[in-house]
Design a protein around this motif. Structure first.
Motif, PDB file in Angstrom:
ATOM      1  N   GLU A  67       6.659  10.844 -24.693  1.00  0.00           N
ATOM      2  CA  GLU A  67       5.761  11.988 -24.773  1.00  0.00           C
ATOM      3  C   GLU A  67       5.564  12.647 -23.396  1.00  0.00           C
ATOM      4  N   LEU A  68       5.538  11.786 -22.355  1.00  0.00           N
ATOM      5  CA  LEU A  68       5.312  12.321 -21.013  1.00  0.00           C
ATOM      6  C   LEU A  68       6.543  13.013 -20.445  1.00  0.00           C
ATOM      7  N   GLN A  69       7.714  12.714 -21.016  1.00  0.00           N
ATOM      8  CA  GLN A  69       8.926  13.196 -20.367  1.00  0.00           C
ATOM      9  C   GLN A  69       9.253  14.654 -20.680  1.00  0.00           C
ATOM     10  N   THR A  70       8.576  15.231 -21.657  1.00  0.00           N
ATOM     11  CA  THR A  70       8.753  16.665 -21.877  1.00  0.00           C
ATOM     12  C   THR A  70       7.513  17.382 -21.381  1.00  0.00           C
ATOM     13  N   ASP A  71       7.711  18.520 -20.744  1.00  0.00           N
ATOM     14  CA  ASP A  71       6.611  19.322 -20.224  1.00  0.00           C
ATOM     15  C   ASP A  71       5.713  18.494 -19.303  1.00  0.00           C
ATOM     16  N   THR A  72       6.381  17.777 -18.375  1.00  0.00           N
ATOM     17  CA  THR A  72       5.676  16.808 -17.535  1.00  0.00           C
ATOM     18  C   THR A  72       4.578  17.449 -16.696  1.00  0.00           C
ATOM     19  N   ALA A  73       4.875  18.651 -16.170  1.00  0.00           N
ATOM     20  CA  ALA A  73       3.981  19.218 -15.154  1.00  0.00           C
ATOM     21  C   ALA A  73       2.568  19.451 -15.672  1.00  0.00           C
ATOM     22  N   SER A  74       2.382  19.583 -16.993  1.00  0.00           N
ATOM     23  CA  SER A  74       1.036  19.854 -17.487  1.00  0.00           C
ATOM     24  C   SER A  74       0.323  18.572 -17.899  1.00  0.00           C
ATOM     25  N   LYS A  75       0.972  17.411 -17.703  1.00  0.00           N
ATOM     26  CA  LYS A  75       0.350  16.181 -18.211  1.00  0.00           C
ATOM     27  C   LYS A  75      -0.008  15.162 -17.133  1.00  0.00           C
ATOM     28  N   ILE A  76       0.477  15.314 -15.901  1.00  0.00           N
ATOM     29  CA  ILE A  76       0.262  14.264 -14.905  1.00  0.00           C
ATOM     30  C   ILE A  76      -0.582  14.778 -13.745  1.00  0.00           C
ATOM     31  N   VAL A  77      -1.195  13.834 -13.024  1.00  0.00           N
ATOM     32  CA  VAL A  77      -1.901  14.187 -11.794  1.00  0.00           C
ATOM     33  C   VAL A  77      -0.864  14.374 -10.682  1.00  0.00           C
ATOM     34  N   ASP A  78      -1.347  14.880  -9.534  1.00  0.00           N
ATOM     35  CA  ASP A  78      -0.456  15.241  -8.434  1.00  0.00           C
ATOM     36  C   ASP A  78       0.168  13.987  -7.807  1.00  0.00           C
ATOM     37  N   PRO A  79       1.494  13.811  -7.826  1.00  0.00           N
ATOM     38  CA  PRO A  79       2.083  12.611  -7.226  1.00  0.00           C
ATOM     39  C   PRO A  79       2.151  12.659  -5.699  1.00  0.00           C
ATOM     40  N   LEU A  80       2.078  13.850  -5.130  1.00  0.00           N
ATOM     41  CA  LEU A  80       2.300  13.978  -3.687  1.00  0.00           C
ATOM     42  C   LEU A  80       1.220  13.298  -2.838  1.00  0.00           C
ATOM     43  N   PRO A  81      -0.094  13.521  -3.107  1.00  0.00           N
ATOM     44  CA  PRO A  81      -1.097  12.826  -2.294  1.00  0.00           C
ATOM     45  C   PRO A  81      -0.977  11.316  -2.399  1.00  0.00           C
ATOM     46  N   GLN A  82      -0.586  10.824  -3.582  1.00  0.00           N
ATOM     47  CA  GLN A  82      -0.463   9.368  -3.721  1.00  0.00           C
ATOM     48  C   GLN A  82       0.653   8.837  -2.840  1.00  0.00           C
ATOM     49  N   ALA A  83       1.781   9.589  -2.790  1.00  0.00           N
ATOM     50  CA  ALA A  83       2.882   9.155  -1.935  1.00  0.00           C
ATOM     51  C   ALA A  83       2.468   9.193  -0.473  1.00  0.00           C
ATOM     52  N   LEU A  84       1.720  10.242  -0.081  1.00  0.00           N
ATOM     53  CA  LEU A  84       1.288  10.338   1.317  1.00  0.00           C
ATOM     54  C   LEU A  84       0.327   9.211   1.664  1.00  0.00           C
ATOM     55  N   VAL A  85      -0.557   8.862   0.697  1.00  0.00           N
ATOM     56  CA  VAL A  85      -1.515   7.784   0.964  1.00  0.00           C
ATOM     57  C   VAL A  85      -0.792   6.448   1.102  1.00  0.00           C
ATOM     58  N   LEU A  86       0.297   6.269   0.329  1.00  0.00           N
ATOM     59  CA  LEU A  86       1.088   5.041   0.474  1.00  0.00           C
ATOM     60  C   LEU A  86       1.588   4.906   1.913  1.00  0.00           C
ATOM     61  N   THR A  87       2.128   6.010   2.450  1.00  0.00           N
ATOM     62  CA  THR A  87       2.560   6.009   3.851  1.00  0.00           C
ATOM     63  C   THR A  87       1.391   5.703   4.770  1.00  0.00           C
ATOM     64  N   SER A  88       0.256   6.348   4.490  1.00  0.00           N
ATOM     65  CA  SER A  88      -0.909   6.200   5.358  1.00  0.00           C
ATOM     66  C   SER A  88      -1.441   4.776   5.357  1.00  0.00           C
ATOM     67  N   ILE A  89      -1.394   4.106   4.198  1.00  0.00           N
ATOM     68  CA  ILE A  89      -1.878   2.724   4.122  1.00  0.00           C
ATOM     69  C   ILE A  89      -1.019   1.826   5.002  1.00  0.00           C
ATOM     70  N   VAL A  90       0.317   2.022   4.917  1.00  0.00           N
ATOM     71  CA  VAL A  90       1.203   1.154   5.698  1.00  0.00           C
ATOM     72  C   VAL A  90       0.989   1.371   7.193  1.00  0.00           C
ATOM     73  N   ILE A  91       0.824   2.651   7.595  1.00  0.00           N
ATOM     74  CA  ILE A  91       0.605   2.907   9.015  1.00  0.00           C
ATOM     75  C   ILE A  91      -0.746   2.348   9.448  1.00  0.00           C
ATOM     76  N   GLY A  92      -1.757   2.449   8.534  1.00  0.00           N
ATOM     77  CA  GLY A  92      -3.056   1.862   8.834  1.00  0.00           C
ATOM     78  C   GLY A  92      -2.963   0.366   9.062  1.00  0.00           C
ATOM     79  N   LEU A  93      -2.121  -0.284   8.242  1.00  0.00           N
ATOM     80  CA  LEU A  93      -1.907  -1.730   8.404  1.00  0.00           C
ATOM     81  C   LEU A  93      -1.323  -2.028   9.786  1.00  0.00           C
ATOM     82  N   GLY A  94      -0.321  -1.230  10.182  1.00  0.00           N
ATOM     83  CA  GLY A  94       0.286  -1.445  11.497  1.00  0.00           C
ATOM     84  C   GLY A  94      -0.718  -1.276  12.616  1.00  0.00           C
ATOM     85  N   VAL A  95      -1.528  -0.196  12.522  1.00  0.00           N
ATOM     86  CA  VAL A  95      -2.516   0.063  13.576  1.00  0.00           C
ATOM     87  C   VAL A  95      -3.529  -1.061  13.634  1.00  0.00           C
ATOM     88  N   THR A  96      -4.000  -1.504  12.444  1.00  0.00           N
ATOM     89  CA  THR A  96      -5.010  -2.563  12.416  1.00  0.00           C
ATOM     90  C   THR A  96      -4.473  -3.848  13.027  1.00  0.00           C
TER      91      THR A  96
END
Lengths: 123, 233
Positions: A67-96
């Motif tokens: 069901e999600l694979q058709t007309d995806t753009a109107s059904k999901i939340v924004d994936p981009l901030p989540q990907a950026l936060v993943l990067t940010s968490i790892v860098i935060g780990l390094g800094v800590t």
């Protein structure tokens, strides 16, 4: 303001955690507590970024059902901030981890974690 | 006190900025710009069921390479800071005692934790998870080993060999993307496969396995450096 949703609540929590972290960085005297405040600051910022990417009544960006694979753009939340936060968490780990090792080194040098004992760069 | 009131003023100023940001926030209704492109074409272009993985590994793969580099730098700086001489390690570690319950349960749990970590990074393109998460789980298995079974040694040579191998292969896969596909770190160097199966999404599972190994060995290296420093004292 209309009805308060999950995005407002998480945004508010993010701001509160970020402010707590800032307060801790400025006012604490123990080096370990300062490092902890830095991680709080990081966490608050990450929560804010994810909350901004949230869209009402939409689901996680994982296309595991047909069901999600058709007309995806109107059904999901924004994936981009989540990907950026993943990067940010790892860098935060390094800094800590670096900050904690500095703290360890400082402690071995002077046997104190009290920030006022370190006046080497003060004038 | 002057200093405390300065801190208070700064915090209040920040709080005012945050409050005005919070009050002016209006939730958006639809995906815009580049996110919309990722959502609409991610399935055809990348073929990963987990769109976050598609963004992390392919669309913004260069960021991830930088992220892995930062983690590598952290691990090497920590290794440099905590330089210990390895000669007198053995006599110190033998003194440490661990409880019987912790030791026995650790022996059962450690292989399962490593297995879970491997599962998480192999399925990174299908389920929530990925190389960093899986690597962190593997590193936590080794932390348990350091706590519960202190007489076991981890060879730093093996750790750094695995780490360099996976880092180098990651860059090589990226360069292969320039030669065989559209650009650096393009995942279409392998066929995209059927959407939603483990062997799909081109090079993403391969890259995630390499990232998982790299992150796992790096974090284990940091922890074992810290542990050796503790033993030395």
């Amino acid at each position: 303001m209309e009805k308060i949703g999950i995005e407002q609540i998480s945004l508010a929590f993010g701001f509160i955690i970020l402010m707590l972290g800032l307060w801790g960085i400025l006012s604490r005297k123990n080096i370990i507590k300062i490092v902890l405040s830095f991680t709080l600051f990081d966490t608050g910022l990450n929560i804010i970024i994810v909350a901004i990417g949230y869209l009402k009544n939409k689901t996680a960006p994982i296309l595991d059902s047909a069901e999600l694979q058709t007309d995806t753009a109107s059904k999901i939340v924004d994936p981009l901030p989540q990907a950026l936060v993943l990067t940010s968490i790892v860098i935060g780990l390094g800094v800590t981890s670096l900050l904690l090792v500095y703290a360890l080194k400082l402690y071995k040098e002077k046997k104190s974690l009290f920030i006022n004992d370190y006046k080497d760069l003060k004038w | 006190m002057l200093k405390n009131s300065l801190i208070l003023i700064l915090i209040l100023g920040f709080a005012a900025i945050m409050l005005s940001l919070f009050l002016s926030y209006t939730p958006s209704e639809d995906l815009k710009g580049v996110s919309k492109h990722y959502a609409e074409y991610g399935k055809e272009e990348v073929g990963a069921a987990n769109l976050v993985s598609a963004v992390v590994v392919t669309y913004r793969g260069f960021d991830t390479l930088g992220e892995v580099t930062i983690l590598f730098l952290t691990a090497s700086v920590i290794g440099f800071f905590l330089k210990v001489n390895h000669s007198k390690d053995d006599e110190n570690t033998a003194v440490k005692k661990y409880s019987e319950i912790l030791g026995t349960s650790a022996k059962i749990l450690i292989p399962l934790m490593v297995l879970l970590g491997v599962y998480v990074f192999i399925n990174g393109h299908l389920t929530p998870g990925g190389g960093f998460q899986g690597g962190a789980i593997i590193a936590s298995a080794f932390v348990l080993m350091f706590i519960a079974l202190p007489q076991r040694k981890i060879s730093h040579k093996v750790l750094s060999a695995v780490e360099s191998f996976s880092g180098l292969s990651y860059v090589l896969i990226g360069v292969l993307g320039i030669i065989l596909a559209a650009g650096f770190l393009d995942n279409q160097i392998l066929s995209l496969g059927t959407f939603g199966s483990v062997l799909s999404a081109g090079a993403i599972p391969l890259i995630y396995i390499l990232i998982g190994l790299k992150v796992g060995t790096e974090l284990t290296g940091i922890i074992s450096n810290l542990k050796e420093l503790q033993n030395e004292q």
